[in-house]
Write an enzyme that holds these catalytic residues in place. Structure first.
Site, PDB file in Angstrom:
ATOM      1  CE1 TYR A 111      -3.167  -2.848   0.085  1.00 55.12           C
ATOM      2  CE2 TYR A 111      -3.992  -2.037   2.166  1.00 55.12           C
ATOM      3  CZ  TYR A 111      -4.076  -2.921   1.108  1.00 55.12           C
ATOM      4  OH  TYR A 111      -5.071  -3.857   1.084  1.00 55.12           O
ATOM      5  CG  ASP A 146     -13.070  -5.835   5.433  1.00 55.61           C
ATOM      6  OD1 ASP A 146     -12.541  -5.285   6.424  1.00 55.61           O
ATOM      7  OD2 ASP A 146     -13.651  -5.209   4.532  1.00 55.61           O
ATOM      8  CE  LYS A 184       0.273 -17.517  -2.719  1.00 54.80           C
ATOM      9  NZ  LYS A 184      -0.618 -18.693  -2.667  1.00 54.80           N
ATOM     10  CG  ASP A 226      -7.531  -4.028   3.676  1.00 57.79           C
ATOM     11  OD1 ASP A 226      -8.593  -3.970   4.306  1.00 57.79           O
ATOM     12  OD2 ASP A 226      -7.285  -3.313   2.679  1.00 57.79           O
ATOM     13  CG  ASP A 261      -3.149 -19.809  -0.635  1.00 58.37           C
ATOM     14  OD1 ASP A 261      -2.409 -19.731   0.373  1.00 58.37           O
ATOM     15  OD2 ASP A 261      -2.789 -20.397  -1.670  1.00 58.37           O
TER      16      ASP A 261
END
Ligand code: NAD
Length: 356
Positions: free
Chosen positions: A138, A249, A189, A245, A221
């Site tokens: 980001y 959620d 990852k 992030d 994942d």
């Protein structure tokens, strides 16, 4: 202790007002806290032409913690990016280096049926996501959209983490785990991305300083899948900015109720900003319909993490449990056929429960 209160826009003033009534009770019972209000978001754009005016920044710099409502609204959507209400929030995070975002996801027994997952999967769920908030893809440079050698448009971003950035968020997660069930699941990852291989290596090193905490590494994942398959396996989930992030959620939906979830964003000195995870809900603003519990629970997090008032934090959390057990419901957490109360009446119920 000085608390800067930034109510912001939409339902912000209604929900922070109820949290402040709770704080008033604690102050009456001996807590030393002073509050001062500041403008942020669209309200600050309207008054001062800037979503984070200098006066607000100064107020926050002189405070021990910030209680934040919410910002944004459709009337501001057409403004240039620098003047958008959300910039007030992003600038506060950057200005105070609020790198550690803590988001608990807790399923209250009385509301387990509100989850989109089967009741038996989420009953008793109590997990904490620790998300890094000020780095990763980001913020990494370079980034942009360019024309490549083939004459085609090409978008690119840079995923980047320094060892120090990983180390400090890892410490936040291990320390939080020590106060809970002492399990950290670190998300990466590493089978594909170098940055997250470094993440995994550094988290492993930091983990050696916490032999009493169990560390598990999980690919992002798989974590996304495990969160809906068996969410109760998690205690603390440690993740970088982007993975955190997305997973936070997903985790918030396990509880089925956006109006109930608080958050804390902390810096290295324990200074923090506390806010509900939802937005300014313009569709219900000014109608006494908003659920104030996420903001009241954010106040409880402030008492715990910035003000070192664990007993007061527990008192507020227990009062919230009690009002839910007594059947008080705002519209967002009510099931068909259940009667509902407004924002202020929910605040009344919590204030009453504090006395029980
Ligand atoms: P939102 O979270 O404001 O609302 C989503 C839905 O949830 C709406 O139907 C709303 O009525 C409901 N809701 C939210 N909080 C509630 C509460 N406490 N009680 C009852 N119902 C509640 O998200 P949105 O509609 O996508 O965004 C509205 C505005 O808020 C936008 O301008 C957005 O940019 C902003 N926003 C701000 C923040 C923040 O300040 N941290 C976070 C997200 C969105």
């Amino acid at each position: 202790m000085k608390i800067a209160v930034l109510a912001g826009d939409g339902i912000g003033s209604e929900i922070t007002a109820q949290a402040l009534r709770v704080l008033d009770v604690l102050v009456r019972d001996g807590l030393h806290a002073e509050i001062e209000h500041g403008l942020v978001g669209g309200a600050a754009v309207d008054a001062a032409g800037d979503p984070l005016p200098e006066a607000t920044e100064r107020l926050c710099a002189g405070a021990d913690a910030i209680l934040f409502g919410a910002v944004g609204g459709p009337q501001y959507d057409g403004l240039p990016r620098a003047q958008r209400p959300e910039q007030g929030l992003l600038r506060l995070r950057k200005r105070f280096d609020l790198f550690a975002n803590l988001r608990p996801a807790l399923v209250y027994d009385e509301l387990a049926h509100a989850s989109p997952l089967k009741h038996e999967l989420v009953l008793g769920l109590d997990l904490l996501i620790v998300r890094e908030l000020t780095s990763d893809i980001y913020f990494g440079q370079p980034r942009g959209i360019r024309i490549n050698e083939a004459g085609e448009r090409e978008g690119f971003d840079t995923m980047r983490y320094t060892e120090g950035e990983i180390r400090r968020i890892a410490h936040s997660a291990f320390q939080a785990a020590r106060k809970r069930s002492a399990r950290v699941t670190s998300i990466d990852k590493s089978n594909v991305l170098e940055t997250t291989q470094l993440w995994k290596d550094v988290v492993t090193e930091v983990g050696r300083e916490y032999p009493d905490v169990t560390l598990v590494h999980m690919l992002v994942d798989n974590a996304a899948m495990q969160l809906v398959r068996n969410p109760r396996q998690f205690d603390v989930i440690l993740a970088g900015n982007m993975f955190g992030d997305i997973l936070s959620d997903e985790a918030s939906m396990l509880t089925g109720s956006i109006g109930l979830l608080p958050s804390a964003s902390l810096n290295a000195e324990g200074f923090g900003m506390y806010e509900p995870i939802h937005g300014s809900a313009p569709d219900i603003a000014g109608q006494d319909l908003a659920n104030p519990l996420a903001t009241i629970l954010s106040l409880a997090m402030m008492l715990r993490y910035s003000l070192d008032q664990e007993a007061a934090a527990i008192r507020v959390e227990q009062a919230v449990r009690l009002v839910l057990a007594r059947g008080f419901r705002t519209g967002d957490i009510a099931q068909a056929g259940e009667s509902t109360v407004g924002c202020r009446a929910m605040g009344d119920a919590v204030v009453a429960a504090l006395g029980d």
